[in-house]
Write a protein that holds these residues in place. Structure first.
Motif, mmCIF file in Angstrom:
data_model
loop_
_atom_site.group_PDB
_atom_site.id
_atom_site.type_symbol
_atom_site.label_atom_id
_atom_site.label_comp_id
_atom_site.label_asym_id
_atom_site.label_seq_id
_atom_site.Cartn_x
_atom_site.Cartn_y
_atom_site.Cartn_z
ATOM 1 N N TYR A 34 0.822 -1.204 0.000
ATOM 2 C CA TYR A 34 0.000 0.000 0.000
ATOM 3 C C TYR A 34 0.860 1.259 0.000
ATOM 4 C CZ TYR A 34 -3.845 -2.971 1.775
ATOM 5 O OH TYR A 34 -4.789 -3.948 1.957
ATOM 6 N N THR A 35 0.334 2.295 -0.625
ATOM 7 C CA THR A 35 0.808 3.654 -0.411
ATOM 8 C C THR A 35 -0.374 4.442 0.125
ATOM 9 O OG1 THR A 35 2.428 3.551 -2.207
ATOM 10 C CG2 THR A 35 1.736 5.717 -1.485
ATOM 11 N N LEU A 36 -0.244 4.978 1.330
ATOM 12 C CA LEU A 36 -1.344 5.665 2.001
ATOM 13 C C LEU A 36 -1.104 7.168 1.985
ATOM 14 C CD1 LEU A 36 -1.663 3.389 5.170
ATOM 15 C CD2 LEU A 36 -2.561 2.993 2.864
ATOM 16 N N GLU A 37 -2.151 7.912 1.705
ATOM 17 C CA GLU A 37 -2.080 9.370 1.722
ATOM 18 C C GLU A 37 -2.965 9.895 2.845
ATOM 19 O OE1 GLU A 37 -0.116 11.113 -0.099
ATOM 20 O OE2 GLU A 37 0.418 9.743 -1.728
ATOM 21 N N THR A 38 -2.416 10.756 3.692
ATOM 22 C CA THR A 38 -3.233 11.350 4.741
ATOM 23 C C THR A 38 -4.225 12.357 4.175
ATOM 24 O OG1 THR A 38 -1.479 12.970 5.168
ATOM 25 C CG2 THR A 38 -1.534 11.008 6.581
ATOM 26 N N HIS A 39 -3.940 12.908 2.990
ATOM 27 C CA HIS A 39 -4.849 13.829 2.305
ATOM 28 C C HIS A 39 -4.242 14.174 0.950
ATOM 29 C CE1 HIS A 39 -1.879 16.386 4.253
ATOM 30 N NE2 HIS A 39 -2.245 17.417 3.512
ATOM 31 N N VAL A 40 -4.963 14.936 0.153
ATOM 32 C CA VAL A 40 -4.398 15.488 -1.081
ATOM 33 C C VAL A 40 -3.585 16.711 -0.692
ATOM 34 C CG1 VAL A 40 -4.984 16.778 -3.165
ATOM 35 C CG2 VAL A 40 -6.075 14.588 -2.731
ATOM 36 N N LEU A 67 -3.404 4.630 12.353
ATOM 37 C CA LEU A 67 -2.884 4.095 13.608
ATOM 38 C C LEU A 67 -2.345 2.691 13.383
ATOM 39 C CD1 LEU A 67 -2.533 4.372 16.698
ATOM 40 C CD2 LEU A 67 -4.826 3.374 16.933
ATOM 41 N N TRP A 68 -1.044 2.531 13.588
ATOM 42 C CA TRP A 68 -0.382 1.223 13.475
ATOM 43 C C TRP A 68 0.330 0.944 14.796
ATOM 44 C CZ3 TRP A 68 5.181 0.701 13.060
ATOM 45 C CH2 TRP A 68 5.603 -0.628 12.923
ATOM 46 N N GLN A 69 -0.071 -0.129 15.452
ATOM 47 C CA GLN A 69 0.439 -0.441 16.779
ATOM 48 C C GLN A 69 0.243 0.795 17.669
ATOM 49 O OE1 GLN A 69 4.377 -2.167 16.467
ATOM 50 N NE2 GLN A 69 3.709 -3.762 15.071
ATOM 51 N N ASP A 70 1.314 1.365 18.237
ATOM 52 C CA ASP A 70 1.150 2.588 19.036
ATOM 53 C C ASP A 70 1.661 3.814 18.292
ATOM 54 O OD1 ASP A 70 3.836 2.054 19.080
ATOM 55 O OD2 ASP A 70 4.088 2.380 21.239
ATOM 56 N N HIS A 71 1.779 3.713 16.968
ATOM 57 C CA HIS A 71 2.237 4.812 16.126
ATOM 58 C C HIS A 71 1.028 5.445 15.426
ATOM 59 C CE1 HIS A 71 5.887 2.656 16.880
ATOM 60 N NE2 HIS A 71 6.621 3.304 15.989
ATOM 61 N N LEU A 72 0.841 6.744 15.624
ATOM 62 C CA LEU A 72 -0.257 7.465 14.993
ATOM 63 C C LEU A 72 0.320 8.445 13.975
ATOM 64 C CD1 LEU A 72 -3.320 8.207 14.925
ATOM 65 C CD2 LEU A 72 -2.768 9.976 16.635
ATOM 66 N N PHE A 73 -0.056 8.273 12.712
ATOM 67 C CA PHE A 73 0.417 9.124 11.626
ATOM 68 C C PHE A 73 -0.694 10.128 11.309
ATOM 69 C CE2 PHE A 73 2.285 4.904 11.334
ATOM 70 C CZ PHE A 73 3.626 5.210 11.441
ATOM 71 N N THR A 74 -0.451 11.388 11.657
ATOM 72 C CA THR A 74 -1.523 12.380 11.672
ATOM 73 C C THR A 74 -1.546 13.307 10.460
ATOM 74 O OG1 THR A 74 -0.084 13.809 13.004
ATOM 75 C CG2 THR A 74 -1.661 12.412 14.188
ATOM 76 N N LEU A 95 2.225 7.313 20.193
ATOM 77 C CA LEU A 95 3.231 8.176 19.587
ATOM 78 C C LEU A 95 2.646 8.920 18.390
ATOM 79 C CD1 LEU A 95 6.243 5.692 19.685
ATOM 80 C CD2 LEU A 95 5.758 7.575 21.272
ATOM 81 N N VAL A 96 2.901 10.199 18.312
ATOM 82 C CA VAL A 96 2.366 11.043 17.245
ATOM 83 C C VAL A 96 3.475 11.351 16.239
ATOM 84 C CG1 VAL A 96 1.384 13.293 16.669
ATOM 85 C CG2 VAL A 96 0.606 12.063 18.724
ATOM 86 N N TYR A 97 3.277 10.887 14.997
ATOM 87 C CA TYR A 97 4.213 11.156 13.907
ATOM 88 C C TYR A 97 3.497 12.046 12.888
ATOM 89 C CZ TYR A 97 7.334 7.573 15.718
ATOM 90 O OH TYR A 97 8.199 6.851 16.512
ATOM 91 N N PRO A 98 3.858 13.340 12.834
ATOM 92 C CA PRO A 98 3.134 14.276 11.972
ATOM 93 C C PRO A 98 3.577 14.205 10.517
ATOM 94 C CG PRO A 98 4.901 15.413 13.093
ATOM 95 C CD PRO A 98 4.928 13.990 13.598
ATOM 96 N N GLY A 99 2.822 14.886 9.652
ATOM 97 C CA GLY A 99 3.180 14.954 8.240
ATOM 98 C C GLY A 99 4.283 15.950 7.960
#
Length: 371
Positions: free
Chosen positions: A52-58, A122-129, A167-171
């Motif tokens: 997969y390639t995931l996009e948080t937004h355009v 959200l993957w495990q305790d990693h949140l990609f915001t 854990l918060v991992y921002p864009g």
């Protein structure tokens, strides 16, 4: 598991790689097109298969590498449905579970506000915001259909309800920071900590930020996953991997995400009124018709129909309200592109926005110049 945080210095963008070293399946989140060679080298070095390639937004500040990665690896791209990236393989609504490797799961959380289709993962305790929540900040909400009230609700009611240690991992980060936590952002984020919804909205509405430097190039390109729709159709290959949505009683949405670019265009053409070039010429001569050229500006500048208004398909939803001839939704609108694919998709969008007299010109500008 392998986890890497990658950084694009030109746009301050973080890209993330998740990979299972036993199954060798991998996922990219928010890749940047200028780093495609780096991504391919990384996949090759670890003998990984990209699923997969995931996009948080355009995105409005860089062009995604998702289309290039699909062409090179066959990986599926996933984007929020409300983003308008119609050629993406998976249209996310929030609530889905994306599965890779043997037991790895990525939870999709709808977080509108920065854009209507923004998603967090959200993957495990990693949140990609993505651009919804930054370290000591958040993404802006003053363009691309953003809404500060929605952003406040997304953060406080969905992200801040996750466990403190998440854990918060921002864009993006513009100050050399890499990771935060839900507890830290809930208690210390200057835009959010202790702020009411009304106070947050006032803060966001008072930012007065300049437009992103690359917005005119990035948004249209990212609605096509970084490719032209012709390139996308050439690269399209059907996939039937499972995506589970907790709100879907059938549990499996595999059939709804396996459409190729050709199928999406064909579906759009079956939904809209398409006319040939001769009929278009007759209608232009006899009726008061608004002509929309949905190609990119360089295509438009190289040649266009008389009196055409150039609105790239990727910007249609955002610019339509500023086009005076379209104030009346009963107006007849003729849309065209180079060959008819983009205009069919755009015509369907016009119909969804209430323009029932929208027409797509079959064959596009190529057919016009030959007839």
């Amino acid at each position: 598991m392998l986890f890497k945080q990658l950084f694009d210095e030109a746009t301050w963008t973080y890209t993330y790689l998740l990979a299972d070293m036993e199954s060798k399946e991998a996922v990219f989140i928010d890749p940047v097109n200028t780093h495609i060679d780096d991504y391919m080298a990384l996949l090759d070095a670890q003998d990984l298969t990209l699923k997969y390639t995931l996009e948080t937004h355009v995105h409005a500040d860089h062009i995604t590498a998702s289309g290039l990665l699909r062409k090179k690896t066959g990986a599926q791209t996933a984007v929020g449905q409300a983003c308008g990236a119609e050629l993406a393989d998976i249209q996310l609504e929030g609530g889905e579970t994306l599965r890779f490797a043997n037991n790895e799961q990525i939870q999709v959380i709808s977080t509108p506000g920065h854009t209507p289709g923004s998603m967090s993962f959200l993957w495990q305790d990693h949140l990609f915001t993505g651009d919804s929540l930054f370290i000591d900040g958040c993404g802006r909400s003053d363009f691309q259909g953003g809404n500060p009230g929605d952003l406040y609700d997304s953060i406080t009611q969905r992200l801040f309800t996750l466990p403190d240690q998440t854990l918060v991992y921002p864009g993006h980060d513009y100050n050399g920071r890499y990771v935060s936590s839900i507890q830290q952002e809930r208690t210390r984020n200057p835009r959010l900590a202790g702020k009411t919804r009304e106070e947050f909205v006032e803060i966001m509405n008072s930012l007065n930020l300049p437009a992103p430097r690359l917005i005119k190039e990035s948004v249209p390109a990212n609605k096509l996953c970084g490719l032209t729709d012709e390139e996308w159709q050439e690269a399209a290959t059907p996939r039937t991997d499972q995506v589970t949505n907790e709100n879907d009683s059938s549990a499996t949405c595999a059939a709804t995400v396996a459409m190729t670019g050709q199928q999406l265009v064909a579906e759009a053409k079956s939904d809209v009124h398409e006319i040939d070039v001769n009929s278009a010429r007759q209608k232009l001569a006899a009726d008061n018709v608004v002509v929309l050229d949905v190609r990119e500006p360089d295509e438009f500048n190289a040649g266009a129909l008389p009196n055409a208004i150039n609105v790239p398909r990727g910007l249609l939803e955002f610019k339509i309200g500023s086009i005076k001839p379209l104030a009346d939704k009963n107006t007849t609108v003729l849309l065209y592109c180079r060959t008819g694919g983009r205009s069919a998709l755009a015509t369907r969008t016009m119909q969804q926005l209430g323009y029932q007299n929208a027409l797509s010109m079959a064959g596009g500008y190529d057919a016009w110049t030959k007839n």
